[in-house]
Design a protein around this motif. Structure first.
Motif, PDB file in Angstrom:
ATOM      1  N   PRO A 168      36.290   0.488  -8.138  1.00 37.00           N
ATOM      2  CA  PRO A 168      36.848   0.890  -9.433  1.00 37.00           C
ATOM      3  C   PRO A 168      37.217  -0.340 -10.261  1.00 37.00           C
ATOM      4  O   PRO A 168      37.343  -1.449  -9.712  1.00 37.00           O
ATOM      5  CB  PRO A 168      38.102   1.672  -9.030  1.00 37.00           C
ATOM      6  CG  PRO A 168      38.549   0.988  -7.770  1.00 37.00           C
ATOM      7  CD  PRO A 168      37.285   0.598  -7.050  1.00 37.00           C
ATOM      8  N   PRO A 169      37.382  -0.192 -11.562  1.00 38.69           N
ATOM      9  CA  PRO A 169      37.859  -1.317 -12.365  1.00 38.69           C
ATOM     10  C   PRO A 169      39.205  -1.812 -11.845  1.00 38.69           C
ATOM     11  O   PRO A 169      40.097  -1.024 -11.545  1.00 38.69           O
ATOM     12  CB  PRO A 169      38.004  -0.715 -13.773  1.00 38.69           C
ATOM     13  CG  PRO A 169      37.120   0.490 -13.767  1.00 38.69           C
ATOM     14  CD  PRO A 169      37.151   1.024 -12.373  1.00 38.69           C
ATOM     15  N   ARG A 213      42.151   2.393 -18.352  1.00 40.63           N
ATOM     16  CA  ARG A 213      41.480   3.318 -17.456  1.00 40.63           C
ATOM     17  C   ARG A 213      39.977   3.275 -17.724  1.00 40.63           C
ATOM     18  O   ARG A 213      39.533   2.700 -18.709  1.00 40.63           O
ATOM     19  CB  ARG A 213      42.041   4.726 -17.681  1.00 40.63           C
ATOM     20  CG  ARG A 213      43.540   4.816 -17.397  1.00 40.63           C
ATOM     21  CD  ARG A 213      44.150   6.080 -17.966  1.00 40.63           C
ATOM     22  NE  ARG A 213      45.583   6.145 -17.691  1.00 40.63           N
ATOM     23  CZ  ARG A 213      46.416   7.027 -18.250  1.00 40.63           C
ATOM     24  NH1 ARG A 213      45.932   7.924 -19.110  1.00 40.63           N
ATOM     25  NH2 ARG A 213      47.699   7.022 -17.949  1.00 40.63           N
ATOM     26  N   LYS A 214      39.223   3.900 -16.847  1.00 40.02           N
ATOM     27  CA  LYS A 214      37.767   3.863 -16.967  1.00 40.02           C
ATOM     28  C   LYS A 214      37.331   4.395 -18.329  1.00 40.02           C
ATOM     29  O   LYS A 214      37.682   5.503 -18.719  1.00 40.02           O
ATOM     30  CB  LYS A 214      37.137   4.685 -15.845  1.00 40.02           C
ATOM     31  CG  LYS A 214      35.623   4.570 -15.793  1.00 40.02           C
ATOM     32  CD  LYS A 214      35.054   5.311 -14.599  1.00 40.02           C
ATOM     33  CE  LYS A 214      33.535   5.167 -14.534  1.00 40.02           C
ATOM     34  NZ  LYS A 214      32.968   5.856 -13.351  1.00 40.02           N
ATOM     35  N   GLY A 215      36.604   3.550 -19.056  1.00 40.85           N
ATOM     36  CA  GLY A 215      36.067   3.955 -20.354  1.00 40.85           C
ATOM     37  C   GLY A 215      37.059   3.866 -21.493  1.00 40.85           C
ATOM     38  O   GLY A 215      36.698   4.171 -22.638  1.00 40.85           O
TER      39      GLY A 215
END
Length: 595
Positions: free
Chosen positions: A194-195, A286-288
């Motif tokens: 994950p990031p 967060r993602k995106g």
């Protein structure tokens, strides 16, 4: 000399403060050594408090005259009275939870001892559902015995349980889980990192059970273990009690999400807050999520939860955002971002040959991404507080702060770099130039497994001598602030302050870790105390209300058993707080403090 200082204080206070003192004081402290930490750094012998504020600082005679029939009169008998501690980086809700969880207590453990302690916790809950995780805290990964032992999922799978087991390292950056936890979280060998985190894999590509940084949330988000997402009012109460006993009167909670804010909000509603809470909203994208969306999310929480105080009663303030640029220096994680590579042993155990390797450590946010977020936060009046430990992470963070200064050139925004364990010498002076605050954890300069076993050879001699550069930042004119980072370490403010002065531990250190960490200087004793009082208050925009003892300021005060400024150096860690007052209300008091 002391008499002339006291006389000066009496004259200073004889105007507005004494004119207001027609009504009797609520509390009077007499016959002490009052360290004011005001601009003139004066010392007095007495203080009077009324309606939650300091109304007089000066002589015994004048303070006694302000006492009435209902005044609490406290005879200090020569003891030190000083401002309450301001902890510039702490995680109280996690600390409160840790006081109540399965705890390995930072001990050096063999694999068998490690498993035995966890098994004992499992055995205390024989009827727990097979899907209910056991959360284990206080693991000291770098202190496993013998040196170099690093358990994986296969070790945890030896436990007699069908439950998921989640073990968090003391630094909060490494998490070990068993196969059951990986299964319930849906993590397999093909799961992408994950990031801001990584799933550690062995040479065959198999997930080892070690999750670094944000990867741990893949488990905790589904299991409900640990972190502020699962914080309770009971966790808050436990933390507040421990912090009051330690003399802490203001904090920056260095990572907050909405569930944690609700805990503080509820404690405030019930009148149970015993210190002043400043909260830093977790702002790592967060993602995106775009920079604009990050800023909007943080701003929304700020607008809904920030509660300016209306009097001496503690309140919840929300004006800071927490970002994470890297992880930790210590092996085996080595997730702090460095300019030059970590060293590695090119020989073997018996014939070591240390030299540069090929690992630099990650940077979790790209430079432009960090700049866009910090500038966006500054534009709406929110201060960035950035975890940056490696010298590359620190440099990139300071570059972002340069962009912030073009938007807000004055100190309406006071950006902070948390930890800064390794800083490039060319960047020391930039902290002062940018009015950026280094928030340092002095206890990390004590020789220990994390600072010696896990770092010394991996940095090489030149960088190791620069490790924990709070002395160099102070010499370069930066305003150094102390942050305990509890519960990453045990709560022990006096040991930490001793380390800030001596770069050494207490007198009972094990032989392997006696002496100084390196040859770098320590801080002057008064500088160390300022970093946890008035300078800590400045970093939180609270210096007009707390951090020093002056007429008109809030009565956030502590009484010490011993005088940190004069006691023998080897005994600096051997002190305690006898009384803690917040807004004129005593929230902690030991027996034997006469009144």
């Amino acid at each position: 000399m002391l008499k002339s200082v006291i006389a000066g204080l009496a004259l200073l206070s004889s105007g507005s403060a004494l004119a207001e003192a027609v009504a009797a004081a609520d509390a009077v402290f007499l016959s002490g050594k009052v360290l004011t930490f005001d601009r003139q750094d004066r010392t007095a012998e007495a203080v009077a408090v009324r309606d939650g504020r300091i109304v007089y600082v000066g002589t015994n005679a004048a303070a006694k005259a302000m006492a009435g029939a209902q005044t609490r009169v406290i005879d200090l008998k020569g003891r030190v009275l000083m401002p309450g501690f301001v902890d510039g980086h702490v995680h109280p809700l996690g600390g409160g939870a840790q006081l109540q969880l399965c705890n390995l207590e930072y001990l050096p453990l063999t694999t068998e001892q490690f498993l035995a302690r966890i098994q004992a916790c499992l055995d205390r809950e024989p009827n727990a559902p097979a899907t209910e995780p056991l959360s284990v805290v206080g693991w000291y990964r770098q202190y496993m015995q013998p040196a170099g032992t690093d358990p994986n999922r296969d070790v945890l799978d030896r436990l007699r349980t069908s439950r998921p087991v989640v073990v968090t390292n003391r630094d909060g950056h490494s998490t070990l889980v068993n196969s059951r936890a990986l299964e319930l979280a849906g993590i397999d060998n093909a799961t992408p990192n994950p990031p801001g985190g990584s799933i550690t894999r062995d040479a065959t590509g198999r997930a080892t059970g070690i999750l670094e940084d944000a990867a741990a949330r893949l488990v905790t988000a589904k299991s409900g273990t640990g972190g502020v997402e699962a914080a309770t009012v009971a966790d808050g109460r436990a933390a507040l009690k421990a912090l009051a006993q330690a003399g802490v009167t203001s904090i920056l909670d260095a990572y907050m999400t909405e569930p944690g804010l609700k805990v503080y909000q509820e404690l405030a509603r019930r009148g149970e807050l015993t210190l002043r809470v400043h909260a830093a909203i977790g702002a790592s994208p967060r993602k995106g999520e775009t920079a604009e969306q990050v800023v909007a999310r943080v701003r929304d929480l700020r607008d809904r939860y920030d509660t300016p105080a209306t009097g001496p009663v503690p309140a919840l303030r929300v004006h800071t955002a927490k970002l994470v640029m890297d992880g930790v220096i210590q092996a085996p994680a080595q997730t702090a971002g460095l300019i030059e590579p970590y060293w590695k042993n090119h020989g073997d155990h018996d014939h070591p040959n240390w030299g540069p390797g090929d690992r630099y450590g990650p940077i979790y946010l790209e430079p432009q991404q960090l700049t866009d977020i910090t500038v966006g936060l500054a534009r709406v009046g929110i201060e960035p507080h950035v975890h940056a430990i490696g010298d590359r992470a620190v440099k990139v963070t300071l570059d972002a702060f340069e962009a912030v200064r073009k938007v807000v050139p004055d100190d309406r925004i006071r950006p902070a770099v948390a930890h800064a364990e390794l800083v490039a010498p060319a960047d020391y002076a930039r902290f002062k130039t940018l009015n950026a605050v280094p928030v340092m954890s002095y206890q990390w300069s004590i020789p220990a497994p994390n600072s010696v076993t896990g770092a010394k050879n991996y940095l090489g001699p030149e960088r190791f001598e620069r490790m924990e550069p709070f002395d160099k930042l102070d010499a370069a004119g930066a305003r150094v602030v102390y942050g305990s980072d509890w519960p990453v370490d045990r709560m022990d403010y006096w040991l930490a302050l001793k380390a800030g002065v001596t770069r050494a531990g207490g007198r009972n250190a094990v032989p392997e870790f006696r002496g100084r960490l390196n040859a770098a200087d320590g801080l002057a004793r008064k500088t160390a105390l300022r970093s946890i009082t008035i300078d800590g208050a400045w970093a939180l925009h609270a210096e007009r209300e707390v951090g020093s003892i002056e007429p008109g300021k809030l009565a956030d005060l502590i009484v010490l058993e011993r005088d940190f400024l004069t006691m023998p150096e080897e005994e600096l860690a051997e002190n305690r707080v006898l009384l803690t007052m917040v807004g004129g209300k005593i929230v902690h008091q030991t027996e034997g403090l006469g009144q």
